[in-house]
Structures are given as C-alpha cells and as structure tokens.
Write a protein that holds these residues in place. Structure first.
Motif, short mmCIF file in Angstrom:
data_model
loop_
_atom_site.label_atom_id
_atom_site.label_comp_id
_atom_site.label_asym_id
_atom_site.label_seq_id
_atom_site.Cartn_x
_atom_site.Cartn_y
_atom_site.Cartn_z
N UNK A 1 17.09 12.18 61.22
CA UNK A 1 17.40 12.32 62.60
C UNK A 1 18.14 10.98 63.09
N UNK A 2 17.73 9.99 62.12
CA UNK A 2 18.69 8.80 62.74
C UNK A 2 19.81 8.63 62.67
N UNK A 3 19.89 9.21 61.32
CA UNK A 3 21.43 8.79 60.04
C UNK A 3 22.09 10.26 60.25
N UNK A 4 21.68 10.92 61.13
CA UNK A 4 22.58 12.07 61.47
C UNK A 4 23.76 11.70 63.00
N UNK A 5 23.34 10.73 62.88
CA UNK A 5 24.46 10.00 64.08
C UNK A 5 25.28 9.15 63.42
N UNK A 6 25.70 8.68 62.66
CA UNK A 6 26.58 7.64 62.23
C UNK A 6 27.70 7.94 61.68
N UNK A 7 29.20 8.21 61.73
CA UNK A 7 30.06 8.48 61.32
C UNK A 7 30.25 7.60 60.10
N UNK A 8 29.66 6.22 59.77
CA UNK A 8 29.89 4.95 58.56
C UNK A 8 28.91 5.36 58.29
N UNK A 9 28.45 5.03 56.92
CA UNK A 9 27.42 4.37 55.89
C UNK A 9 28.15 3.64 55.11
N UNK A 10 27.61 2.46 54.95
CA UNK A 10 27.69 1.72 53.93
C UNK A 10 26.73 1.32 52.76
N UNK A 11 26.96 1.81 51.14
CA UNK A 11 26.12 2.21 51.04
C UNK A 11 26.20 0.39 50.23
#
Length: 196
Positions: free
Chosen positions: A66-76
C-alpha cells in the motif's frame, strides 16, 4: 518522503543470482529457498512481528504494498529491494485477476493459476525491469532463479488470498487493495535509481 525499503538489506551471506537475492521464505511450497520456521498457531499471518524468526520478505512485500504504490521513484539500496519491487509488481498482477464477486475458492484458483503461468526472469527480453536486474550467469543459475521466483509467486498468491478473505467472509480488503492497485506501481515506477 522516500519510499519504504526492505529491512532485509542488512542480511549477509545471502545467495545472489545476478543481483537478485534468494532470501529465506516461510513456505511449504517446494523450491530452492531456505525454509523459515512456521508461525506459531497463536499468530495470525497478517500480524507477524518483523522481529520474529518467521517474518520474511513476502510478509514485508504485502505490508509495504500500500505505502510503496504511491511513489514514483524508488531508490534500490540493495538486493532485497529488488525482491521487494518484484513482489509488489506481482501483487499488482494478482489483483487484476481477482474480481469483487469471486468467493475465496475461485480467487485462490485464479491466483494460483496466475502464479504458475510462464513468466520471465531477469535477462529475458520480456522481463519488465531488465535495467535494474542482472541476468543469471548461466543456465543452471537461470533455472534456480526460475524455481525460486516460482516459489515466491505461489506463496505470495496464497498469502494475498488469505488477506483478502480474512475470517472467511467475502473479499474484505479487496476494494482497498484494488483502489491502491489503480495507481499502478509498475507504470508509476518511471525512475529506478540503481545502486552502483
């Protein structure tokens, strides 16, 4: 506010195929993953404590979906984040298979069939995130990774079904999951900031 990252980033001694981790799983499904101990009977699968020895990356994937669905960028930040991304994308795919009028048995069948479908692995031409994942080094590693991902997919499908139909009553959380899934993590994940 940054996206939520995996708590398994600090795990050492994890086998990697390419840059994809083979983390231990709490599963009964056959495959190459090291099996974690089952949950005690008093613990609900939806309330596993992250400090528990039975808590795994799949519990984390479902809780952070749920939380990560809203992020456009994701730093690996490491290999565990790659498995987290893969799991979130697979959960989005699963939610497209479940309809609001399905009973638990029908949803379980649809989810398990979806998990068992032929799928691409890193390095395949049709794998959606090849820019963030390295291909396996050889054919044996590719088969091991395929077996691990099959195990991950089957276990995630079963856990999602348990969450959606918690308590045996209708798809209790389906509407909120589907609403969040409409944000389409896959299409919103426009930028992947890959670690060096």
């Amino acid at each position: 506010m940054p996206a939520y990252h995996s708590i398994f980033l600090g795990d050492t001694g994890v086998q990697l195929i390419g840059n994809f981790p083979l983390l231990p799983l709490r599963t009964k499904t056959r495959g190459p993953a090291y099996a974690l101990p089952p949950l005690p009977p008093s613990v609900s699968p939806s309330d596993v404590d992250p400090d528990s020895e039975s808590y795994d990356i799949l519990d984390e994937t479902i809780s952070l979906f749920r939380a990560n669905t809203f992020f456009r960028n994701f730093e690996i930040n490491g290999p565990a984040d790659r498995l987290l991304i893969y799991g979130i994308l697979f959960l989005s795919e699963c939610l497209n298979k479940v309809k609001s009028n399905m009973d638990q048995r029908s949803a379980e069948k649809a989810l398990i069939n979806g998990a068992l479908e032929q799928f691409a692995i890193p390095g395949d031409a049709n794998f959606p995130l090849n820019q963030a994942f390295e291909a396996p080094g050889d054919r044996q590693q590719a088969e091991q990774l395929r077996g691990y991902l099959s195990q991950v997919r089957q276990e995630l499908a079963m856990r999602l079904n348990q969450r959606l139909y918690e308590g045996g009553a209708g798809p209790s959380k389906l509407l909120s999951f589907v609403y969040l899934q409409r944000y389409q993590f896959a299409s919103r994940l426009v930028t992947l900031l890959v670690d060096p």
